[in-house]
Design a protein around this motif. Structure first.
Motif, PDB file in Angstrom:
ATOM      1  N   SER A  61       7.252   1.755  -9.656  1.00 53.82           N
ATOM      2  CA  SER A  61       7.000   0.521  -8.843  1.00 53.82           C
ATOM      3  C   SER A  61       7.580   0.847  -7.539  1.00 53.82           C
ATOM      4  CB  SER A  61       7.497  -0.768  -9.499  1.00 53.82           C
ATOM      5  OG  SER A  61       9.139  -0.593  -9.459  1.00 53.82           O
ATOM      6  N   LYS A  62       8.148   1.673  -7.178  1.00 55.28           N
ATOM      7  CA  LYS A  62       8.801   1.936  -5.653  1.00 55.28           C
ATOM      8  C   LYS A  62       8.067   2.872  -4.877  1.00 55.28           C
ATOM      9  CE  LYS A  62      13.537   1.203  -7.402  1.00 55.28           C
ATOM     10  NZ  LYS A  62      13.707  -0.054  -6.745  1.00 55.28           N
ATOM     11  N   LYS A  63       8.065   2.782  -3.613  1.00 56.61           N
ATOM     12  CA  LYS A  63       7.328   3.712  -2.621  1.00 56.61           C
ATOM     13  C   LYS A  63       8.249   4.197  -1.588  1.00 56.61           C
ATOM     14  CE  LYS A  63       5.800  -0.804  -0.082  1.00 56.61           C
ATOM     15  NZ  LYS A  63       4.910  -1.347   0.470  1.00 56.61           N
ATOM     16  N   ALA A  64       7.937   5.299  -1.134  1.00 56.81           N
ATOM     17  CA  ALA A  64       8.878   6.081   0.050  1.00 56.81           C
ATOM     18  C   ALA A  64       8.073   6.792   0.816  1.00 56.81           C
ATOM     19  CB  ALA A  64       9.991   7.026  -0.681  1.00 56.81           C
ATOM     20  N   ALA A  65       8.417   6.663   2.120  1.00 59.03           N
ATOM     21  CA  ALA A  65       7.851   7.383   3.233  1.00 59.03           C
ATOM     22  C   ALA A  65       8.686   8.409   3.656  1.00 59.03           C
ATOM     23  CB  ALA A  65       7.499   6.530   4.201  1.00 59.03           C
TER      24      ALA A  65
END
Length: 290
Positions: A61-65
């Motif tokens: 459910s997480k997002k990273a850049a």
């Protein structure tokens, strides 16, 4: 989050071209710092085909850049103030890799803010201030009050940033919190513009009068960088000025700053005959150091 992202940054950290890696995690108080991503990996490299390269990842459910940015681009962002998040990233990011203490030295320079860098940044902000003030005044004189208001808000913002730099600090995302402590007079002007119940025309009229004094009082600091460079030669063509390694950072605001300084009798025009009848070259020279 660091454990999840480790495979991504470890490969990059092993490359000789990589100078440093930072991780910036999302906080509830500053969602915009990471553009709402749970984490941002900032990898600074010596050279790359692209100045900025970005990838996005999801993990459950997480997002990273991932941002891979050249050293030159980092320096340009710091100098121009065109990416204010970079200050937060460098200040608050967790250092995961630091080749030859590059990031540590960069943070030290940000904190110390060398005077040469300050002079250039003050010049750039002053040029932007003159541009916004001049355009706003023209719109006001033509009774385009809403458009004038927009320019005046921006001019006050540049005035605030100029004041922060003058005091030896980098303008951050929360500029008005910084200015409130350093220059309450500018904060008061801003509050009167946006909160006053006076008619818009009256608010703008009063603000132009007050701003003129504040701009005039900062002309010496704001124009110092430009005048120091122009003093190196007797006369300059506009092309020589535009192409100078440091003056190119002034971009489209350079001409309006020159005209302002001509109007104040700080820079003079020298006309030189051309082959065309009645047409003369327009050169520029410093007549008064302030």
């Amino acid at each position: 989050m660091e454990d999840i992202l480790r495979p991504i940054y470890q490969e990059r950290a092993s490359q000789a071209n990589t100078l440093g890696v930072l991780m910036i995690e999302k906080t509830e108080k500053a969602l915009s710092i990471t553009d709402t991503f749970d984490a941002v990996l900032l990898i600074i490299v010596e050279h790359a085909d692209e100045q900025v390269f970005v990838k996005h990842y999801t993990y459950g459910s997480k997002k990273a850049a991932l941002h891979i940015v050249t050293k030159k681009q980092i320096n340009d962002w710091i100098l121009m103030g065109s990416n204010r998040k970079i200050f937060e990233w460098l200040y608050s990011g967790k250092v995961l890799f630091d080749r030859n203490e590059y990031i540590q030295q960069l943070k030290h320079e940000l904190k110390e803010f060398p005077f040469k860098g300050r002079k250039l940044k003050m010049g750039i902000e002053f040029a932007k201030l003159i541009r916004r003030y001049t355009d706003g005044k023209t719109l006001f004189d033509n009774q385009n009050y809403f458009d004038a208001y927009n320019h005046v808000v921006h001019s006050l913002h540049h005035l605030a940033r100029l004041t922060i730099i003058e005091n030896g600090f980098h303008p951050e995302v929360t500029v008005w919190n910084q200015v409130r402590q350093m220059e309450p007079e500018i904060m008061k002007l801003y509050e009167e513009l946006v909160q006053s119940h006076e008619p818009l025309e009256k608010r703008l009229e009063l603000l132009f009068l007050a701003s003129e004094f504040l701009i005039h009082s900062r002309t010496r600091l704001g124009a110092n960088h430009l005048l120091d460079i122009l003093a190196d030669k007797e006369v300059w063509t506009i092309q020589d000025i535009i192409q100078h390694d440091e003056l190119k950072y002034y971009s489209v605001d350079l001409s309006i700053l020159l005209e302002y300084l001509i109007d104040k009798n700080i820079i003079a025009i020298e006309n030189v005959k051309t082959k065309g009848k009645g047409i003369e070259h327009r050169y520029y020279k410093v007549v008064k150091k302030i």
